[in-house]
Design an enzyme around this catalytic site. Structure first.
Site, PDB file in Angstrom:
ATOM      1  CG  ASP A  84      -0.297  -0.050   2.533  1.00  0.00           C
ATOM      2  OD1 ASP A  84       0.949  -0.169   2.576  1.00  0.00           O
ATOM      3  OD2 ASP A  84      -1.014   0.022   3.559  1.00  0.00           O
ATOM      4  CB  SER A  85       4.537   1.787   0.238  1.00  0.00           C
ATOM      5  OG  SER A  85       4.858   0.594  -0.449  1.00  0.00           O
ATOM      6  CG  ASP A 123       0.519  -4.141   2.095  1.00  0.00           C
ATOM      7  OD1 ASP A 123       0.627  -5.025   2.956  1.00  0.00           O
ATOM      8  OD2 ASP A 123       1.368  -3.242   1.934  1.00  0.00           O
ATOM      9  CE  LYS A 153       3.131  -5.820   4.034  1.00  0.00           C
ATOM     10  NZ  LYS A 153       2.657  -4.757   4.976  1.00  0.00           N
ATOM     11  CD  GLU A 155       0.235  -1.235   8.284  1.00  0.00           C
ATOM     12  OE1 GLU A 155      -0.213  -0.542   9.240  1.00  0.00           O
ATOM     13  OE2 GLU A 155       0.769  -0.732   7.283  1.00  0.00           O
ATOM     14  CD  GLU A 223       7.721  -0.105   7.897  1.00  0.00           C
ATOM     15  OE1 GLU A 223       7.901   1.006   7.362  1.00  0.00           O
ATOM     16  OE2 GLU A 223       6.734  -0.837   7.634  1.00  0.00           O
TER      17      GLU A 223
END
Length: 350
Positions: A84-85, A123, A153, A155, A223
């Site tokens: 999502d970056s 993500d 993925k 968070e 991270e």
């Protein structure tokens, strides 16, 4: 019947090359029995576990489009993460929060078309899995079915995220966890801040990683945490850790494609490029020079020139073409065609 089967077989062989090689094709075919796999062709959870068990480092790179995916594929990268970056690196936002599921699916499909070998991980975008475990499962299903990914993925940290991971795994979807600095939580964290720098925070990183493992995650991203904290988490987990700004003691590493290539030379990108990113090349400088050279050559009329104008028309055809244009009352066009042909023959500058 034999003739029909032969015809169908030939037709299948002819058209099978148009199908995209998806890395989530089952390892064992249902009707043909077990088949020998070429480990160089694609990465699976099984091959990742083997690397981890042998103590071999796992490589992961974040990519967002077909060209970058092809490069990852050629380089033999183990995991392609459609992160999502992209919200920041591709769309120019200041955070990862604005990107939507629909936008993420576009990026996922592009990467899936370019990467035949890596394990593909997508993500879950902010706002697409937090409301309930059912929402999380539904979103994960779309990422696999519509995005062509092998795994997702998310968070993790809060109990609801751990629960979401567990339900997604129970739905038959592989999950990679993410702890430490979780960019989707910057509202709570107070910005992009490293985690694990005091006792309570460091313990939380390890506990969260363990909880994600217990939920069924096959790997965890660490991270922006101190190297000793990452080392502690890596040593206690039975699944691989993938570090990003977390030191050298993780099971593998991940960087963003654009960051590691030094691709962007824009002030905005300089602002969001993290301190932990080593630039293995300064591609951005080459890109800027190439664009400047292109601009200059177009402006001074040296590009494309004769060399890069490969499609020819012989003099007789030019003469006939010019006459036809004149018959149509297009004398200016006829003169331009003749002049262009003469200039190309003599190599004159336009």
């Amino acid at each position: 019947m034999a003739a029909i089967l032969t015809k169908l077989s030939k037709s299948y062989t002819k058209h099978s090359n148009i199908f995209r090689y998806m890395s989530n094709v089952p390892e064992n075919t249902v009707y043909g029995g077990p088949t020998q796999q070429n480990p160089d062709k694609r990465v699976t959870l099984t091959s990742l576990r083997t690397k981890h068990r042998k103590g071999e480092a796992i490589t992961m790179v974040t990519a967002y489009d077909y060209p970058s995916a092809v490069h990852l594929d050629s380089a033999g990268i183990d995991i392609a993460l459609v992160g999502d970056s992209a919200s920041m690196v591709v769309h120019g936002h200041d955070t990862t929060l604005p990107i939507t599921l629909e936008e993420m699916l576009v990026h996922c499909r592009a990467v899936a078309r370019g990467a035949k070998r890596p394990l593909l991980v997508g993500d879950l975008a902010f706002g697409t899995y937090e409301s309930s475990s059912q929402q999380a499962v539904d979103t994960a299903v779309r990422v696999l079915k519509e995005g062509g990914m092998d795994a997702i993925k998310l968070e993790g940290g809060a109990p609801s995220r751990i629960s979401a991971a567990k339900h997604i795994v129970e739905a038959g979807i592989a999950v990679m966890g993410h702890v430490g600095l979780t960019p989707q939580a910057i509202s709570v964290l107070g910005g992009f801040r490293p985690q694990g720098r005091n006792v309570l925070s460091a313990v939380k990183v390890v506990e969260t990683a363990l909880a994600l493992q217990e939920a069924g995650c096959f790997s965890v991203v660490l991270e922006c945490v101190p190297a000793p904290v990452a080392a502690a988490a890596t040593s206690v987990l039975q699944i691989p850790t993938i570090g990003i700004g977390a030191g050298p003691f993780c099971s593998g590493q991940v960087l963003v494609y654009h960051d590691l290539l030094g691709m962007m030379q824009h002030p905005h990108h300089a602002k969001v490029t993290p301190k932990f990113c080593k630039q293995f090349a300064q591609i951005g400088e080459g890109i800027n020079k190439a664009l400047s050279d292109y601009k200059q050559e177009v402006e001074n009329r040296t590009f494309p020139g004769v060399v890069y104008s490969p499609y020819k028309i012989n003099p007789e055809e030019i003469d006939g073409f010019s006459k036809e244009l004149q018959k149509m009352g297009l004398d200016k066009a006829a003169a331009a065609a003749v002049e262009a042909a003469d200039n190309f023959e003599t190599g004159k500058k336009i």
